[in-house]
Structure formats: C-alpha cells, structure tokens
Design an enzyme around this catalytic site. Sequence first.
Site, short mmCIF file in Angstrom:
data_model
loop_
_atom_site.label_atom_id
_atom_site.label_comp_id
_atom_site.label_asym_id
_atom_site.label_seq_id
_atom_site.Cartn_x
_atom_site.Cartn_y
_atom_site.Cartn_z
N TYR A 152 0.82 -1.23 -0.06
CA TYR A 152 0.20 -0.03 -0.04
C TYR A 152 1.01 1.31 0.12
CZ TYR A 152 -3.87 -3.16 1.13
OH TYR A 152 -4.73 -4.26 1.03
N ASN A 180 -12.57 -0.42 -4.45
CA ASN A 180 -12.44 -0.73 -5.86
C ASN A 180 -13.86 -1.63 -6.51
OD1 ASN A 180 -11.74 -1.63 -8.55
ND2 ASN A 180 -10.42 -3.02 -7.93
N CYS A 213 -6.52 -4.94 -7.33
CA CYS A 213 -6.48 -4.80 -6.18
C CYS A 213 -5.78 -6.11 -5.12
CB CYS A 213 -7.67 -4.33 -5.34
SG CYS A 213 -9.10 -5.40 -5.63
N HIS A 214 -6.14 -7.07 -5.82
CA HIS A 214 -5.49 -8.28 -5.20
C HIS A 214 -3.80 -8.30 -5.16
CE1 HIS A 214 -5.97 -9.67 -9.23
NE2 HIS A 214 -4.92 -10.32 -9.17
#
Length: 174
Positions: free
Chosen positions: A108, A131, A139-140
């Site tokens: 992040y 998302n 996003c994974h």
Amino acid sequence: MQTFLIDHMATPVGELVLIADEQGRLRAVDWTEHKARLMKLLNTHYRADRFQLQTQRNPGGLTDIMQRYFDGELDAINQVPVMTAGTEFQRTVWHQLRQIPCGEIITYGELAKRIGRPTASRAVGMANGSNPISIVVPCHRVIGSQGALTGYAGGVQRKQWLLQHEGYLPTTLL
C-alpha cells in the site's frame, strides 16, 4: 436512466457477477455471495443517474475475456475497457492498480508513492478496498508492508488463489 448489463460466470473460486454498460465497459465485478454489497456500491455511485439492470449473456464479450483469464490467458484482462464512478483520488488509485504487472505485487505504501502521495498509504488502502472492478483492476496485487495478504473484499483465500494463478506465491504461505 442508464441500463447496465449483468451476467454471472463460474470460476475456480466461486461465481462472479459482472456488470457492464451498453458500450461494453466493465462497471463492476464481485462474487455472487456479495451481490448485496455490489448493489449498494452501484446505488452509491450512480444514485444521481438512476440505473436498471438487464440480464445479458457475455455483455460486450467481457464474460468471455474473464473466462480466458481464468483459463490461464492472464493478460486477457489488460485490454478490458472499464468505467468507474468514485472520487478523483479513488480513480487515480484504481488507474495505478492497472499498471501493476501480472505476477507482481506491491505494498500500500508503494502504491501511495506511485500516485505521488507517499504519506497516504491508509487512504490508498481505503480506495483499494472500495474498488468496484476487482480482478481487472487488480487490487489483489497489493499486500501489507510485512507481506501479509490483507484487505481483499472477496476473502484472503481468493486473494491467495488469484496471486498463485498469476504466478506469484507469497513466501508467508510456503
């Protein structure tokens, strides 16, 4: 009133709901058991532009593209056209997520640096978590600073599966 097209597809890790607009742009993806969450998100993002859902098999060829991804053609999702609502900040984060190559992960904090907001890792995490187009807007591929598989709305087991499918296996799981 907008019309969104909805389809469902089986995957190795559960059934997906895909929602596209009439122009063939993917608007939302979520797992079937989270359909209520998906509808809430759509209502939040499009309340000013009311919408209706219409069932359509393979809208814009998107279901077929997603099937190719699950069948192992991992780069198939790179060309999927997407359209999202959300704030300017969220859309910036989501755009940057699409720049993470398949088989790679970032933290992040790194994602925050990539958008020019190095101290905004918490805000980036919130945007990542909201998302609406998981998998395609990957996003994974974002993990915690210590390598933990955190923060995937579809569940950590699915995040692990997706990362393994894409050729990345976190050492914390070996």
